[in-house]
Scaffold this motif. Structure first.
Motif, PDB file in Angstrom:
ATOM      1  N   ASP A 134       1.018  -0.656   0.656  1.00 62.45           N
ATOM      2  CA  ASP A 134       0.127   0.286   0.219  1.00 62.45           C
ATOM      3  C   ASP A 134       1.230   1.572   0.211  1.00 62.45           C
ATOM      4  OD1 ASP A 134      -1.813   2.117   0.058  1.00 62.45           O
ATOM      5  OD2 ASP A 134      -2.468   1.614   2.125  1.00 62.45           O
ATOM      6  N   GLY A 135       1.027   1.968  -1.373  1.00 66.04           N
ATOM      7  CA  GLY A 135       2.179   2.915  -1.545  1.00 66.04           C
ATOM      8  C   GLY A 135       3.547   2.044  -0.506  1.00 66.04           C
ATOM      9  N   PRO A 136       4.011   3.489  -0.043  1.00 65.27           N
ATOM     10  CA  PRO A 136       4.893   3.086   0.495  1.00 65.27           C
ATOM     11  C   PRO A 136       5.301   1.992   1.595  1.00 65.27           C
ATOM     12  CG  PRO A 136       4.316   5.312   1.798  1.00 65.27           C
ATOM     13  CD  PRO A 136       2.673   4.252   0.683  1.00 65.27           C
ATOM     14  N   ARG A 137       4.096   1.218   2.034  1.00 66.06           N
ATOM     15  CA  ARG A 137       4.159   0.410   3.103  1.00 66.06           C
ATOM     16  C   ARG A 137       4.294  -1.574   1.906  1.00 66.06           C
ATOM     17  NH1 ARG A 137       0.201   1.857   8.113  1.00 66.06           N
ATOM     18  NH2 ARG A 137       1.369   3.650   8.039  1.00 66.06           N
ATOM     19  N   HIS A 138       4.853  -2.594   2.375  1.00 67.53           N
ATOM     20  CA  HIS A 138       5.622  -3.261   1.926  1.00 67.53           C
ATOM     21  C   HIS A 138       5.403  -4.624   3.268  1.00 67.53           C
ATOM     22  CE1 HIS A 138       7.051  -7.159   0.077  1.00 67.53           C
ATOM     23  NE2 HIS A 138       5.996  -7.369   0.221  1.00 67.53           N
ATOM     24  N   GLU A 139       4.157  -5.417   3.781  1.00 66.87           N
ATOM     25  CA  GLU A 139       4.102  -6.081   4.810  1.00 66.87           C
ATOM     26  C   GLU A 139       3.521  -7.210   4.943  1.00 66.87           C
ATOM     27  OE1 GLU A 139      -0.148  -4.897   7.147  1.00 66.87           O
ATOM     28  OE2 GLU A 139       2.353  -3.797   7.475  1.00 66.87           O
ATOM     29  N   GLN A 140       4.214  -8.240   5.196  1.00 69.20           N
ATOM     30  CA  GLN A 140       3.668  -9.995   5.483  1.00 69.20           C
ATOM     31  C   GLN A 140       2.954 -10.261   6.732  1.00 69.20           C
ATOM     32  OE1 GLN A 140       6.713 -12.641   3.453  1.00 69.20           O
ATOM     33  NE2 GLN A 140       5.625 -11.260   1.338  1.00 69.20           N
ATOM     34  N   ASP A 141       2.384 -11.444   6.595  1.00 71.77           N
ATOM     35  CA  ASP A 141       2.296 -12.297   8.277  1.00 71.77           C
ATOM     36  C   ASP A 141       2.926 -12.638   8.491  1.00 71.77           C
ATOM     37  OD1 ASP A 141       1.192 -13.478  10.294  1.00 71.77           O
ATOM     38  OD2 ASP A 141      -0.581 -14.276   9.424  1.00 71.77           O
ATOM     39  N   PRO A 142       4.300 -12.519   9.375  1.00 75.09           N
ATOM     40  CA  PRO A 142       4.970 -13.608  10.275  1.00 75.09           C
ATOM     41  C   PRO A 142       4.487 -15.299  10.129  1.00 75.09           C
ATOM     42  CG  PRO A 142       5.456 -11.287  11.672  1.00 75.09           C
ATOM     43  CD  PRO A 142       3.595 -11.801  10.605  1.00 75.09           C
ATOM     44  N   GLU A 143       3.446 -15.068  10.523  1.00 74.82           N
ATOM     45  CA  GLU A 143       2.888 -16.672  10.685  1.00 74.82           C
ATOM     46  C   GLU A 143       2.829 -17.509   9.644  1.00 74.82           C
ATOM     47  OE1 GLU A 143       2.173 -18.181  13.621  1.00 74.82           O
ATOM     48  OE2 GLU A 143       2.021 -17.013  15.114  1.00 74.82           O
ATOM     49  N   ARG A 144       2.627 -17.501   8.643  1.00 75.23           N
ATOM     50  CA  ARG A 144       2.688 -17.515   6.944  1.00 75.23           C
ATOM     51  C   ARG A 144       4.539 -17.590   6.660  1.00 75.23           C
ATOM     52  NH1 ARG A 144      -1.495 -14.421   3.306  1.00 75.23           N
ATOM     53  NH2 ARG A 144      -3.483 -14.945   4.789  1.00 75.23           N
ATOM     54  N   TRP A 145       4.907 -17.182   7.173  1.00 71.67           N
ATOM     55  CA  TRP A 145       6.591 -17.552   7.011  1.00 71.67           C
ATOM     56  C   TRP A 145       6.635 -19.255   7.436  1.00 71.67           C
ATOM     57  CZ3 TRP A 145       8.713 -12.939   9.659  1.00 71.67           C
ATOM     58  CH2 TRP A 145       8.818 -11.776   8.820  1.00 71.67           C
ATOM     59  N   TRP A 146       6.111 -19.091   9.205  1.00 69.88           N
ATOM     60  CA  TRP A 146       6.572 -20.867   9.380  1.00 69.88           C
ATOM     61  C   TRP A 146       5.984 -21.617   8.949  1.00 69.88           C
ATOM     62  CZ3 TRP A 146       9.759 -23.282  12.051  1.00 69.88           C
ATOM     63  CH2 TRP A 146       9.704 -24.360  12.827  1.00 69.88           C
TER      64      TRP A 146
ATOM     65  N   ALA B  80       7.811 -15.049  23.902  1.00 65.40           N
ATOM     66  CA  ALA B  80       7.624 -16.590  24.003  1.00 65.40           C
ATOM     67  C   ALA B  80       7.289 -17.046  22.355  1.00 65.40           C
ATOM     68  CB  ALA B  80       6.134 -16.854  23.548  1.00 65.40           C
ATOM     69  N   GLY B  81       8.370 -15.838  21.550  1.00 65.58           N
ATOM     70  CA  GLY B  81       8.338 -15.396  20.064  1.00 65.58           C
ATOM     71  C   GLY B  81       6.827 -15.313  19.231  1.00 65.58           C
ATOM     72  N   ARG B  82       5.780 -15.223  19.877  1.00 65.75           N
ATOM     73  CA  ARG B  82       4.483 -14.615  19.205  1.00 65.75           C
ATOM     74  C   ARG B  82       4.659 -13.258  18.797  1.00 65.75           C
ATOM     75  NH1 ARG B  82       2.706 -17.658  23.647  1.00 65.75           N
ATOM     76  NH2 ARG B  82       2.477 -16.172  24.718  1.00 65.75           N
TER      77      ARG B  82
ATOM     78  N   PHE C  21      13.219 -14.943  13.739  1.00 65.35           N
ATOM     79  CA  PHE C  21      11.176 -14.921  14.283  1.00 65.35           C
ATOM     80  C   PHE C  21      11.505 -16.429  13.972  1.00 65.35           C
ATOM     81  CE2 PHE C  21       7.108 -16.594  12.614  1.00 65.35           C
ATOM     82  CZ  PHE C  21       6.318 -15.428  13.621  1.00 65.35           C
ATOM     83  N   VAL C  22      11.972 -17.397  12.455  1.00 62.87           N
ATOM     84  CA  VAL C  22      11.578 -18.352  12.521  1.00 62.87           C
ATOM     85  C   VAL C  22      13.131 -19.558  13.239  1.00 62.87           C
ATOM     86  CG1 VAL C  22      12.883 -20.280  10.125  1.00 62.87           C
ATOM     87  CG2 VAL C  22      11.065 -18.213   9.735  1.00 62.87           C
ATOM     88  N   ASN C  23      13.961 -19.109  13.667  1.00 59.87           N
ATOM     89  CA  ASN C  23      15.269 -19.327  13.916  1.00 59.87           C
ATOM     90  C   ASN C  23      14.632 -19.999  15.806  1.00 59.87           C
ATOM     91  OD1 ASN C  23      16.931 -20.291  12.151  1.00 59.87           O
ATOM     92  ND2 ASN C  23      18.345 -18.550  12.562  1.00 59.87           N
ATOM     93  N   ALA C  24      13.632 -18.516  16.312  1.00 57.33           N
ATOM     94  CA  ALA C  24      13.454 -18.628  17.478  1.00 57.33           C
ATOM     95  C   ALA C  24      11.988 -19.999  17.905  1.00 57.33           C
ATOM     96  CB  ALA C  24      12.749 -17.587  17.748  1.00 57.33           C
ATOM     97  N   ARG C  25      11.169 -20.466  16.266  1.00 58.63           N
ATOM     98  CA  ARG C  25      10.632 -21.913  16.261  1.00 58.63           C
ATOM     99  C   ARG C  25      10.980 -22.859  16.322  1.00 58.63           C
ATOM    100  NH1 ARG C  25       4.810 -19.434  14.655  1.00 58.63           N
ATOM    101  NH2 ARG C  25       4.741 -17.384  16.484  1.00 58.63           N
TER     102      ARG C  25
END
Length: 483
Positions: free
Chosen positions: A32-44, A81-83, A151-155
């Motif tokens: 959205d314009g200058p913003r670019h984000e993802q859901d970290p849970e989807r990484w896992w 807890a890494g959430r 984030f992934v290494n903590a999981r």
């Protein structure tokens, strides 16, 4: 494992470089314009799916270690807890532009000593300040900054982990002292305990826990090794780890990474240097130009067919500056830069050819800039990234650069992560030499050595005219072209 923009890629690789298994899972984000984000849970979720695919034909007892690389400057806040408490702000998210001046005022002395002079809007430390300013309702204690790999290494381990120095560079880590510049962070109001401890890439962080084993198919108890950014992983995965060697990763955008003995000082603040696992330096930069413009401008098209048609236009009748998104980061910093086309392409094939050549021109300008800074650039050059699937484009880049290019058998950052995973107790150059094989070496065609000079200089002139490319850089590019 390689955490990319569009998906997670997993490789199961033997010490001899044989790929026994591959896996992948797509990722999507929100722009959205200058913003670019993802859901970290989807990484896992993607990590679990990609790992299970890669390991489906691999005996569990054969797996010895795992390492993860990720996009540079991608960060979020988590609880103890890494959430995730926030979305992951991606590597090219520019929402923190207003925080940069404050960051540079507090840490300018450190940034100059580290050679990159100042931070850029997409870097992680400005984004951390933005997160703290816009999420004041977070719990009073236990909040932690996590890079994408953290984030992934903590999981994977089931507990908080140290961050690798490579991922922490854009968060302000002092790579000479190999520690956080606490006085800078105190002045910026970053709470003590928010940032993870730091370790070099290749350091064991813990072992795969039972929950992660269930989610990924990795055997519980194997070491989790500190990874690095995707650009550094691509460099390690080439096996070219001698001083003066470079790797060009051409995917959505263009990333260059090399090897030097000394820290590169850049008065314009364009090039930044990661710390190699052995203590040497990995200078480079990331451009906002790249193959992403093909997905945008030629969606669903047969690119191989367009490649064949483009061969009739060498050089193209137009010069394209192929910017994927607004703002440029390398080989110059220009937040207001935007793509453009000089001249009128004769047809679709000519337009396509001008884009391929334009990326090659930007790549050439990157090397001219590195030469101006005194970085050694005369070693091996490897090409990796999704664009290496185009044999025509690889040949074209060799012609434009006027130097041989090496194509590794497996051209992807995930292989570099595997090299790290195998190097915890062995010298990395030795490990890489055994795991990396070369598919082909392409020499520039003698008949094409000067064919693209006019197009290249035309782009240099226009970038300078628009005030984006500093005059000394443009002059050096012209000097190298005429010599």
């Amino acid at each position: 494992m390689d955490l990319g923009t569009q998906g997670v890629r997993a490789l199961a690789v033997t010490a001899g470089g044989e790929v026994r298994g591959t896996g992948g899972h797509p990722l999507t984000g929100r722009r959205d314009g200058p913003r670019h984000e993802q859901d970290p849970e989807r990484w896992w979720t993607a990590v679990g799916a990609a790992c299970r695919q890669a390991l489906r034909d691999v005996p569990a007892e054969a797996v010895q270690a795992v390492a993860v690389d990720g996009t540079s400057g991608t960060v979020l806040l988590t609880d103890g807890a890494g959430r995730p408490l926030t979305p992951g702000l991606m590597y090219d998210d520019m929402r923190a532009a207003d925080q940069v001046e404050r960051v540079d005022r507090a840490g300018g002395e450190v940034w100059r000593r580290l050679g990159y002079q100042r931070m850029q809007p997409a870097w992680a430390l400005p984004k951390l300040l933005w997160l703290l300013e816009h999420h004041r309702d977070l719990p009073a204690g236990g909040v932690r900054l996590a890079h994408q790999t953290d984030f992934v290494n903590a999981r994977l381990t089931g507990h908080p982990v140290a961050s690798d120095l490579s991922s922490a560079l854009k968060t302000g880590a002092d790579l000479v002292a190999e520690d956080w510049p606490r006085h800078v962070l105190d002045e910026l109001g970053v709470p003590a305990g928010l940032l993870p401890p730091l370790e070099r890439s290749g350091t064991p962080l813990g072992t795969v826990c039972a929950a992660a084993a269930d989610a990924t198919g990795l055997p519980a108890g194997i070491p989790v090794i500190a990874g690095c950014t995707d650009g550094c992983a691509a460099q390690l995965g080439t096996g070219r780890l001698t001083v003066g060697s470079w790797n060009a990763v051409l995917g959505t955008t263009l990333v260059l990474k090399g090897v030097t003995d000394d820290l590169v000082q850049d008065p314009y603040g364009v090039v930044y240097s990661h710390r190699a696992p052995d203590g040497r330096w990995l200078p480079g930069g990331a451009s906002s130009t790249g193959a992403g413009i093909l997905s945008r401008d030629f969606p669903g098209r047969d690119l191989a067919e367009l490649d064949r048609a483009a061969g009739a236009y060498e050089p193209s009748g137009a010069v394209t500056y192929p910017l994927v998104s607004a703002g440029e980061r390398f080989p110059f910093v220009a937040p207001g830069a935007h793509g453009f086309v000089l001249g009128d392409p004769r047809d679709e094939a000519d337009r396509f050819a001008s884009i391929l050549q334009g990326v090659g021109y930007v790549e050439r300008l990157c090397f001219d800039y590195l030469d101006l800074l005194g970085a050694p650039v005369d070693g091996d050059l490897t090409l990796t990234g999704g664009a290496t699937r185009s044999a025509y484009w690889c040949r074209l880049r060799a012609d434009i650069l006027g130097r041989p290019v090496i194509l590794p058998e497996h051209a992807e950052p995930a292989l570099g992560a595997a090299v790290l995973a195998a190097s915890a107790d062995r010298p990395m150059p030795e490990v890489a030499a055994g795991m990396v094989t070369v598919r082909a070496t392409l020499d520039p065609r003698p008949s094409h050595l000067a064919r693209f000079d006019d197009g290249y200089l035309g782009l240099v002139d226009e970038l300078e005219r628009r005030g984006w490319l500093p005059t000394p850089v443009a002059a050096h590019a012209r000097e190298r072209t005429s010599s």
